[in-house]
Design a protein around this motif. Structure first.
Motif, PDB file in Angstrom:
ATOM      1  N   ASP A 154       0.909  -1.213   0.089  1.00  0.00           N
ATOM      2  CA  ASP A 154      -0.112  -0.042   0.097  1.00  0.00           C
ATOM      3  C   ASP A 154       0.587   1.273   0.149  1.00  0.00           C
ATOM      4  O   ASP A 154       0.202   2.512   0.115  1.00  0.00           O
ATOM      5  CB  ASP A 154      -1.038  -0.012   1.333  1.00  0.00           C
ATOM      6  CG  ASP A 154      -0.251  -0.003   2.496  1.00  0.00           C
ATOM      7  OD1 ASP A 154       1.067  -0.279   2.484  1.00  0.00           O
ATOM      8  OD2 ASP A 154      -0.881   0.118   3.603  1.00  0.00           O
ATOM      9  N   VAL A 155       2.180   1.248  -0.248  1.00  0.00           N
ATOM     10  CA  VAL A 155       3.130   2.289  -0.139  1.00  0.00           C
ATOM     11  C   VAL A 155       2.277   3.062  -1.523  1.00  0.00           C
ATOM     12  O   VAL A 155       2.402   2.332  -2.518  1.00  0.00           O
ATOM     13  CB  VAL A 155       4.481   1.896  -0.487  1.00  0.00           C
ATOM     14  CG1 VAL A 155       5.443   3.143  -0.725  1.00  0.00           C
ATOM     15  CG2 VAL A 155       5.027   1.243   0.887  1.00  0.00           C
ATOM     16  N   GLU A 156       2.559   4.418  -1.389  1.00  0.00           N
ATOM     17  CA  GLU A 156       2.061   5.486  -2.573  1.00  0.00           C
ATOM     18  C   GLU A 156       2.880   5.074  -3.671  1.00  0.00           C
ATOM     19  O   GLU A 156       2.842   5.301  -4.817  1.00  0.00           O
ATOM     20  CB  GLU A 156       1.960   6.584  -2.186  1.00  0.00           C
ATOM     21  CG  GLU A 156       0.767   6.744  -1.240  1.00  0.00           C
ATOM     22  CD  GLU A 156       0.708   8.210  -0.958  1.00  0.00           C
ATOM     23  OE1 GLU A 156       1.371   9.286  -1.326  1.00  0.00           O
ATOM     24  OE2 GLU A 156      -0.257   8.568   0.062  1.00  0.00           O
ATOM     25  N   ASP A 157       4.559   4.945  -3.446  1.00  0.00           N
ATOM     26  CA  ASP A 157       5.548   4.857  -4.586  1.00  0.00           C
ATOM     27  C   ASP A 157       5.562   3.452  -5.441  1.00  0.00           C
ATOM     28  O   ASP A 157       6.042   2.663  -5.274  1.00  0.00           O
ATOM     29  CB  ASP A 157       6.851   5.036  -3.881  1.00  0.00           C
ATOM     30  CG  ASP A 157       8.038   5.216  -5.160  1.00  0.00           C
ATOM     31  OD1 ASP A 157       7.538   5.002  -6.334  1.00  0.00           O
ATOM     32  OD2 ASP A 157       9.047   5.579  -4.686  1.00  0.00           O
ATOM     33  N   GLU A 158       4.311   3.631  -6.339  1.00  0.00           N
ATOM     34  CA  GLU A 158       4.182   2.191  -7.029  1.00  0.00           C
ATOM     35  C   GLU A 158       5.283   1.871  -7.888  1.00  0.00           C
ATOM     36  O   GLU A 158       5.479   0.620  -8.172  1.00  0.00           O
ATOM     37  CB  GLU A 158       2.756   2.588  -8.059  1.00  0.00           C
ATOM     38  CG  GLU A 158       1.756   2.720  -7.402  1.00  0.00           C
ATOM     39  CD  GLU A 158       0.413   2.894  -8.241  1.00  0.00           C
ATOM     40  OE1 GLU A 158       0.663   2.947  -9.543  1.00  0.00           O
ATOM     41  OE2 GLU A 158      -0.733   3.409  -7.920  1.00  0.00           O
ATOM     42  N   HIS A 159       6.272   2.803  -8.316  1.00  0.00           N
ATOM     43  CA  HIS A 159       7.434   2.277  -9.171  1.00  0.00           C
ATOM     44  C   HIS A 159       8.319   1.505  -8.243  1.00  0.00           C
ATOM     45  O   HIS A 159       8.979   0.496  -8.594  1.00  0.00           O
ATOM     46  CB  HIS A 159       8.099   3.476  -9.630  1.00  0.00           C
ATOM     47  CG  HIS A 159       9.304   3.192 -10.374  1.00  0.00           C
ATOM     48  ND1 HIS A 159      10.489   3.540  -9.917  1.00  0.00           N
ATOM     49  CD2 HIS A 159       9.555   2.993 -11.731  1.00  0.00           C
ATOM     50  CE1 HIS A 159      11.428   3.102 -10.766  1.00  0.00           C
ATOM     51  NE2 HIS A 159      11.060   2.920 -11.895  1.00  0.00           N
ATOM     52  N   TYR A 160       8.507   1.999  -6.910  1.00  0.00           N
ATOM     53  CA  TYR A 160       9.567   1.325  -6.037  1.00  0.00           C
ATOM     54  C   TYR A 160       8.835  -0.167  -5.758  1.00  0.00           C
ATOM     55  O   TYR A 160       9.490  -1.128  -5.756  1.00  0.00           O
ATOM     56  CB  TYR A 160       9.488   2.219  -4.761  1.00  0.00           C
ATOM     57  CG  TYR A 160      10.307   1.266  -3.716  1.00  0.00           C
ATOM     58  CD1 TYR A 160      11.566   0.962  -3.710  1.00  0.00           C
ATOM     59  CD2 TYR A 160       9.607   0.844  -2.224  1.00  0.00           C
ATOM     60  CE1 TYR A 160      12.164   0.303  -2.578  1.00  0.00           C
ATOM     61  CE2 TYR A 160      10.168   0.230  -1.460  1.00  0.00           C
ATOM     62  CZ  TYR A 160      11.457   0.096  -1.574  1.00  0.00           C
ATOM     63  OH  TYR A 160      11.965  -0.842  -0.662  1.00  0.00           O
ATOM     64  N   VAL A 161       7.623  -0.062  -5.394  1.00  0.00           N
ATOM     65  CA  VAL A 161       6.958  -1.509  -5.024  1.00  0.00           C
ATOM     66  C   VAL A 161       7.271  -2.322  -6.301  1.00  0.00           C
ATOM     67  O   VAL A 161       7.329  -3.799  -5.782  1.00  0.00           O
ATOM     68  CB  VAL A 161       5.593  -1.076  -4.650  1.00  0.00           C
ATOM     69  CG1 VAL A 161       4.669  -2.723  -4.557  1.00  0.00           C
ATOM     70  CG2 VAL A 161       5.347  -0.435  -3.430  1.00  0.00           C
ATOM     71  N   ARG A 162       6.882  -2.074  -7.466  1.00  0.00           N
ATOM     72  CA  ARG A 162       7.024  -2.850  -8.871  1.00  0.00           C
ATOM     73  C   ARG A 162       8.127  -3.321  -8.772  1.00  0.00           C
ATOM     74  O   ARG A 162       8.550  -4.511  -9.070  1.00  0.00           O
ATOM     75  CB  ARG A 162       6.567  -2.116  -9.783  1.00  0.00           C
ATOM     76  CG  ARG A 162       6.660  -2.876 -11.217  1.00  0.00           C
ATOM     77  CD  ARG A 162       6.148  -2.102 -12.389  1.00  0.00           C
ATOM     78  NE  ARG A 162       6.808  -0.861 -12.276  1.00  0.00           N
ATOM     79  CZ  ARG A 162       8.100  -0.811 -13.120  1.00  0.00           C
ATOM     80  NH1 ARG A 162       8.810  -1.872 -13.351  1.00  0.00           N
ATOM     81  NH2 ARG A 162       8.872   0.285 -13.207  1.00  0.00           N
ATOM     82  N   ILE A 163       9.252  -2.650  -8.488  1.00  0.00           N
ATOM     83  CA  ILE A 163      10.676  -3.096  -8.643  1.00  0.00           C
ATOM     84  C   ILE A 163      10.973  -4.121  -7.626  1.00  0.00           C
ATOM     85  O   ILE A 163      11.647  -5.128  -7.906  1.00  0.00           O
ATOM     86  CB  ILE A 163      11.776  -1.970  -8.535  1.00  0.00           C
ATOM     87  CG1 ILE A 163      11.633  -1.180  -9.770  1.00  0.00           C
ATOM     88  CG2 ILE A 163      13.144  -1.967  -8.232  1.00  0.00           C
ATOM     89  CD1 ILE A 163      12.408   0.298  -9.773  1.00  0.00           C
ATOM     90  N   VAL A 164      10.402  -3.670  -6.239  1.00  0.00           N
ATOM     91  CA  VAL A 164      10.818  -4.899  -5.202  1.00  0.00           C
ATOM     92  C   VAL A 164      10.089  -6.112  -5.655  1.00  0.00           C
ATOM     93  O   VAL A 164      10.773  -7.194  -5.543  1.00  0.00           O
ATOM     94  CB  VAL A 164      10.175  -4.160  -3.904  1.00  0.00           C
ATOM     95  CG1 VAL A 164      10.515  -5.112  -2.844  1.00  0.00           C
ATOM     96  CG2 VAL A 164      10.805  -3.029  -3.515  1.00  0.00           C
ATOM     97  N   GLU A 165       8.841  -6.157  -5.939  1.00  0.00           N
ATOM     98  CA  GLU A 165       8.164  -7.297  -6.309  1.00  0.00           C
ATOM     99  C   GLU A 165       9.108  -8.157  -7.297  1.00  0.00           C
ATOM    100  O   GLU A 165       9.186  -9.332  -7.437  1.00  0.00           O
ATOM    101  CB  GLU A 165       6.597  -6.974  -6.856  1.00  0.00           C
ATOM    102  CG  GLU A 165       5.875  -6.734  -5.529  1.00  0.00           C
ATOM    103  CD  GLU A 165       4.455  -6.377  -6.033  1.00  0.00           C
ATOM    104  OE1 GLU A 165       4.094  -6.469  -7.361  1.00  0.00           O
ATOM    105  OE2 GLU A 165       3.643  -5.890  -5.477  1.00  0.00           O
ATOM    106  N   ASN A 166       9.386  -7.329  -8.403  1.00  0.00           N
ATOM    107  CA  ASN A 166      10.078  -8.071  -9.769  1.00  0.00           C
ATOM    108  C   ASN A 166      11.414  -8.354  -9.174  1.00  0.00           C
ATOM    109  O   ASN A 166      11.701  -9.755  -9.834  1.00  0.00           O
ATOM    110  CB  ASN A 166      10.411  -6.987 -10.878  1.00  0.00           C
ATOM    111  CG  ASN A 166       8.848  -6.633 -11.515  1.00  0.00           C
ATOM    112  OD1 ASN A 166       7.902  -7.624 -11.473  1.00  0.00           O
ATOM    113  ND2 ASN A 166       8.765  -5.634 -12.477  1.00  0.00           N
ATOM    114  N   ILE A 167      12.100  -8.051  -8.384  1.00  0.00           N
ATOM    115  CA  ILE A 167      13.315  -8.514  -8.005  1.00  0.00           C
ATOM    116  C   ILE A 167      13.368  -9.719  -7.173  1.00  0.00           C
ATOM    117  O   ILE A 167      13.749 -10.818  -7.460  1.00  0.00           O
ATOM    118  CB  ILE A 167      14.081  -7.364  -7.119  1.00  0.00           C
ATOM    119  CG1 ILE A 167      14.766  -6.297  -8.135  1.00  0.00           C
ATOM    120  CG2 ILE A 167      15.247  -8.366  -6.331  1.00  0.00           C
ATOM    121  CD1 ILE A 167      15.644  -5.654  -7.381  1.00  0.00           C
ATOM    122  N   ALA A 168      12.297  -9.620  -6.269  1.00  0.00           N
ATOM    123  CA  ALA A 168      12.134 -10.810  -5.254  1.00  0.00           C
ATOM    124  C   ALA A 168      11.641 -12.075  -6.099  1.00  0.00           C
ATOM    125  O   ALA A 168      11.761 -13.294  -5.976  1.00  0.00           O
ATOM    126  CB  ALA A 168      10.921 -10.374  -4.111  1.00  0.00           C
TER     127      ALA A 168
END
Length: 360
Positions: free
Chosen positions: A259-273
């Motif tokens: 639910d973090v507003e920074d969708e770009h960061y969240v997407r990168i974290v998800e993709n890396i993991a």
């Protein structure tokens, strides 16, 4: 009571000495007055002074008030000084042009003392209010920025701490988190410096990528210790279990920062993991992605992850030395395990790696 030095300074510009004297007599008890009898003289005065208000006559020889106003607006240190035009012309067209030029107000001549005083007082007060409001906004902006920076720092510390705790379960004592984050930074910076992947590799992307790197194996928290700490080769069943850490990671990330507003960061974290164990030839896991279908961040992470796994000791293997041997092993994965562009650049980074690892 205000001292002379505390009084606001008003620059009166008028080619008529009588008007200059009259304005001075009306305003002197409350303000300090600087007088100029031409537009040229006024502009020269402004080169070394910054009055709080300018009373500017429109009809002057050589350079009229409108032209003086244009010149003032071109001067970066004077453009915000409020201006009240002085004019004997009370036509509506003149009034409209005064405001179009950016004047705060206008006063007709001959002066009515109370009107002149009132217009000047009001303009000075409004300008002070504007300055105070600007300062308040700047102070709030600085506070918000500092608070955001502090919160971000706390979040990063918590994330890295959590990742270190998880990694320590397999005996790496957090080195893997620190190391892979460093290698990701080095690789991304080198790719950026060479102008590769220009549509994706921006400063913000690299910043988010490096912040995301510590969470690449967060899903290991759900893998049993017996598998993580097993010194020997994993059974096929155990290998299937440990492969699940990628999908576990994505679910955990969605839960803790989804639910973090920074969708770009969240997407990168998800993709890396999720995808750092995918292979360029499509034989990786968990989704069997291939080539450019694997997110760039995961392709970068894959190189950093494998290098550290080979260079550092693990419960199931000793470290590989020398570093040239690691580079040879990894180069054999070009076009099969690794993105050819990224692994080629990484091979050329050997001097950089030796320097950061203090290898002579």
């Amino acid at each position: 009571m205000d001292t002379t030095a505390d009084k606001s300074v008003i620059l009166v510009v008028d080619d008529d000495k009588t008007n200059l004297a009259l304005a001075q007599n009306i305003l002197t008890p409350q303000y300090r007055i600087a007088a100029s009898n031409s537009g040229v003289a006024a502009l020269k005065y402004l080169e070394g002074h910054r009055p709080d208000l300018i009373l500017l006559d429109i009809n002057m020889p050589d350079m009229d008030g409108f032209e003086v106003m244009k010149q003032i607006q071109l001067k970066g240190d004077s453009e915000t000084i409020p201006v009240i035009f002085l004019t004997a012309d009370n036509l509506a067209e003149t009034e409209i042009k005064c405001f179009q030029m950016g004047a705060m107000d206008f006063v007709t001549k001959p002066f009515v003392p109370d009107i002149l005083r009132s217009r000047v007082d009001k303009t000075i007060e409004l300008d002070r209010y504007r300055h105070n409001l600007e300062n308040m906004v700047m102070d709030q902006a600085e506070k918000i920025t500092e608070d955001a920076r502090r919160i971000s720092s706390i979040q990063e510390s918590v994330i890295v701490g959590m990742a270190n705790l998880i990694e320590s379960r397999d005996g790496s004592t957090g080195r893997h988190v620190k190391n892979t984050q460093m290698y990701v930074q080095l690789i991304a910076d080198e790719l950026y410096a060479r102008g590769l992947f220009p549509m994706e590799l921006t400063d913000d992307y690299i910043d988010d990528l490096c912040k995301a790197a510590p969470l690449h194996d967060v899903g290991k928290i759900k893998v049993p210790d017996a598998i993580l700490q097993k010194p020997g080769k994993l059974t096929p069943e155990e290998y299937e279990e440990i492969k699940l850490h990628t999908t576990y990671s994505r679910k955990i990330i969605q839960m803790i920062i989804g639910d973090v507003e920074d969708e770009h960061y969240v997407r990168i974290v998800e993709n890396i993991a999720m995808y750092h164990h995918e292979r360029w030839d499509g034989t990786g896991y968990p989704s069997g992605l291939a080539g450019d279908g694997i997110p760039l961040e995961a392709r970068i992470m894959a190189v950093a992850d494998v290098f550290d796994a080979l260079y550092e000791e693990r419960v199931y293997k000793p470290p590989i030395r020398p570093i040239e041997r690691i580079m040879q092993i990894m180069s054999e994965g070009r076009g099969t395990q690794f993105d050819p562009v990224i692994i080629d650049v990484f091979m050329e980074m050997l001097p950089i790696l030796k320097k950061v690892l203090n290898i002579s």
